[in-house]
Design a protein around this motif. Structure first.
Motif, mmCIF file in Angstrom:
data_model
loop_
_atom_site.group_PDB
_atom_site.id
_atom_site.type_symbol
_atom_site.label_atom_id
_atom_site.label_comp_id
_atom_site.label_asym_id
_atom_site.label_seq_id
_atom_site.Cartn_x
_atom_site.Cartn_y
_atom_site.Cartn_z
ATOM 1 N N GLU A 318 -52.598 15.753 46.519
ATOM 2 C CA GLU A 318 -53.124 16.739 45.586
ATOM 3 C C GLU A 318 -52.287 18.018 45.536
ATOM 4 O O GLU A 318 -52.097 18.601 44.463
ATOM 5 C CB GLU A 318 -54.569 17.086 45.945
ATOM 6 N N ASN A 319 -51.794 18.488 46.678
ATOM 7 C CA ASN A 319 -51.018 19.735 46.678
ATOM 8 C C ASN A 319 -49.734 19.594 45.866
ATOM 9 O O ASN A 319 -49.358 20.505 45.106
ATOM 10 C CB ASN A 319 -50.691 20.154 48.118
ATOM 11 N N LEU A 320 -49.052 18.453 46.042
ATOM 12 C CA LEU A 320 -47.833 18.228 45.266
ATOM 13 C C LEU A 320 -48.158 18.070 43.784
ATOM 14 O O LEU A 320 -47.428 18.564 42.909
ATOM 15 C CB LEU A 320 -47.118 16.985 45.783
ATOM 16 N N VAL A 321 -49.254 17.403 43.482
ATOM 17 C CA VAL A 321 -49.638 17.206 42.086
ATOM 18 C C VAL A 321 -49.961 18.551 41.432
ATOM 19 O O VAL A 321 -49.618 18.785 40.268
ATOM 20 C CB VAL A 321 -50.846 16.255 41.987
ATOM 21 N N LYS A 322 -50.611 19.433 42.171
ATOM 22 C CA LYS A 322 -50.977 20.745 41.617
ATOM 23 C C LYS A 322 -49.728 21.518 41.200
ATOM 24 O O LYS A 322 -49.682 22.118 40.114
ATOM 25 C CB LYS A 322 -51.760 21.540 42.653
ATOM 26 N N LEU A 323 -48.698 21.489 42.030
ATOM 27 C CA LEU A 323 -47.463 22.189 41.688
ATOM 28 C C LEU A 323 -46.759 21.506 40.516
ATOM 29 O O LEU A 323 -46.254 22.178 39.603
ATOM 30 C CB LEU A 323 -46.537 22.231 42.912
ATOM 31 N N ALA A 324 -46.743 20.167 40.510
ATOM 32 C CA ALA A 324 -46.136 19.436 39.395
ATOM 33 C C ALA A 324 -46.880 19.718 38.094
ATOM 34 O O ALA A 324 -46.282 19.837 37.026
ATOM 35 C CB ALA A 324 -46.126 17.936 39.699
ATOM 36 N N ASP A 325 -48.193 19.859 38.198
ATOM 37 C CA ASP A 325 -49.014 20.148 37.018
ATOM 38 C C ASP A 325 -48.681 21.523 36.439
ATOM 39 O O ASP A 325 -48.570 21.694 35.208
ATOM 40 C CB ASP A 325 -50.488 20.068 37.409
ATOM 41 N N GLU A 326 -48.514 22.500 37.313
ATOM 42 C CA GLU A 326 -48.155 23.849 36.851
ATOM 43 C C GLU A 326 -46.811 23.830 36.123
ATOM 44 O O GLU A 326 -46.644 24.476 35.075
ATOM 45 C CB GLU A 326 -48.098 24.804 38.042
ATOM 46 N N ARG A 327 -45.856 23.092 36.649
ATOM 47 C CA ARG A 327 -44.535 23.021 36.025
ATOM 48 C C ARG A 327 -44.597 22.242 34.702
ATOM 49 O O ARG A 327 -43.891 22.594 33.744
ATOM 50 C CB ARG A 327 -43.540 22.374 36.993
ATOM 51 N N MET A 328 -45.429 21.216 34.648
ATOM 52 C CA MET A 328 -45.553 20.461 33.404
ATOM 53 C C MET A 328 -46.114 21.351 32.297
ATOM 54 O O MET A 328 -45.597 21.353 31.161
ATOM 55 C CB MET A 328 -46.474 19.255 33.609
ATOM 56 N N TYR A 329 -47.138 22.134 32.589
ATOM 57 C CA TYR A 329 -47.715 22.989 31.551
ATOM 58 C C TYR A 329 -46.781 24.135 31.167
ATOM 59 O O TYR A 329 -46.823 24.635 30.041
ATOM 60 C CB TYR A 329 -49.083 23.510 32.002
ATOM 61 N N ARG A 330 -45.934 24.529 32.100
ATOM 62 C CA ARG A 330 -44.902 25.503 31.726
ATOM 63 C C ARG A 330 -43.963 24.876 30.697
ATOM 64 O O ARG A 330 -43.548 25.511 29.723
ATOM 65 C CB ARG A 330 -44.117 25.945 32.963
ATOM 66 N N GLY A 331 -43.641 23.587 30.902
ATOM 67 C CA GLY A 331 -42.805 22.882 29.935
ATOM 68 C C GLY A 331 -43.493 22.745 28.586
ATOM 69 O O GLY A 331 -42.843 22.807 27.534
#
Length: 342
Positions: A318-331
């Protein structure tokens, strides 16, 4: 044992063993009755031999319930007729004891039916025993012949009991195998997303369990403007896009693809560093961007935005997914159709 279980060929073979044994017993009694010049028993055993041939045909057509019922009835009639003619000392009622042990055979919808047959056979056994005191054998035979018939009947009855035990073992094995296959099917259903064929969250967690504490890269990807695809072309088209995009993502070697939810997918690169994972994502994004999605005559342009991060896999992802999610929405905010890795 049920006539509808998974391996009817195995069940049929077991039933055929009982039928062949019954047929052999009656054929031997044809020879014995002819030698003893007991004509009524010759005729009866010829009839019974033909009867078991018909039972064999019923089993070939999987009519187990009818065949088993008729066999129980035939044995009762055979024992009664033979005991009246040869007397209790010939041991004919032992077949009733052997047949009563066949409660393992359950080709009936109601499990109580085999026990009912067994009770009736036990009642018939004691009835013949009590009747033996006042019914005289209609055929007088030497004691050595009666003893030989008794030993033969004992052997045949033991064989029936042994075969019934084999049936029980076969039935147990079949049921165990069926439960195991069912468990495997349920586990597979829980591990795989039914629409896309991607891993479910459960399936992904199961695959990542051995990687706890290892460094991995994860990317969360989202199909751009997917709601517009559904609204314009319908949900069937949307399902087609999801399934096709999944297939394209799964073509990347050593990449675990999980449907994270809706049109979001989680990609796990367990053996790659950030640069290698980013290169794989670029290939995937290009495949999706260049694929000719076609539905009902319409060409649909599909793109995908990814957020990528790397780190240690702890108790859960979950922690890695949360960071990946933040970067995806930045994209997404930056114009979509891109990979954001920092």
């Amino acid at each position: 044992m049920n006539g509808n279980i998974d391996n009817p060929s195995t069940v049929g073979r077991v039933y055929q063993q009982i039928i062949v044994l019954g047929m052999l017993v009656h054929m031997l009694y044809i020879a014995l009755s002819g030698w003893l010049q007991v004509t009524p028993l010759v005729y009866y055993n010829v009839f019974s031999t033909v009867f078991y041939m018909i039972m064999s045909l019923l089993v070939c057509y999987s009519r187990y319930r009818l065949a088993v019922t008729l066999i129980h009835l035939e044995v009762g009639v055979f024992v009664t007729v033979s005991t009246v003619m040869l007397g209790w000392e010939a041991g004919m009622p032992m077949y009733l004891i052997a047949m009563a042990s066949l409660v393992y055979i359950r080709p009936y919808r109601r499990s109580a039916v085999p026990y009912l047959f067994s009770i009736l056979e036990i009642v018939l056994f004691f009835s013949l025993k009590l009747g033996g005191s006042w019914i005289e054998a209609s055929v007088e035979l030497p004691a050595v012949v009666i003893n030989s018939i008794y030993l033969f009947n004992s052997l045949a009855s033991f064989l029936i009991i042994l075969i019934s035990s084999a049936i029980f073992n076969v039935s147990s094995s079949l049921i165990q195998g069926r439960l195991q296959r069912r468990n495997e099917e349920l586990q597979e259903a829980a591990s795989i997303d039914g629409l896309t064929g991607a891993l479910s969250r459960y399936g992904l967690n199961d695959q990542l369990a051995p990687l706890k504490g290892s460094a991995i890269c994860v990317a969360l990807g989202d199909l751009d403007d997917f709601k517009q695809v559904n609204d314009t072309y319908g949900h069937i088209c949307g399902d087609y896009v999801l399934a096709t995009a999944t297939r394209l993502m799964q073509e990347s070697e050593e990449t675990r693809v999980c449907r994270w939810g809706g049109e979001e997918f989680l990609l796990v690169f367990a053996d790659d560093n950030l640069t290698q994972a980013q290169q794989k994502l670029q290939v995937i994004a290009q495949k999706i961007r260049g694929y000719p999605f076609s539905y009902d005559g319409y060409q649909i342009h599909v793109t995908m935005t990814f957020g990528l991060t790397c780190g240690l896999l702890d108790k859960n992802i979950e922690n890695l997914v949360k960071l990946a999610d933040e970067r995806m929405y930045r994209g997404k905010r930056q114009g979509k159709d891109q990979i954001v890795a920092e």
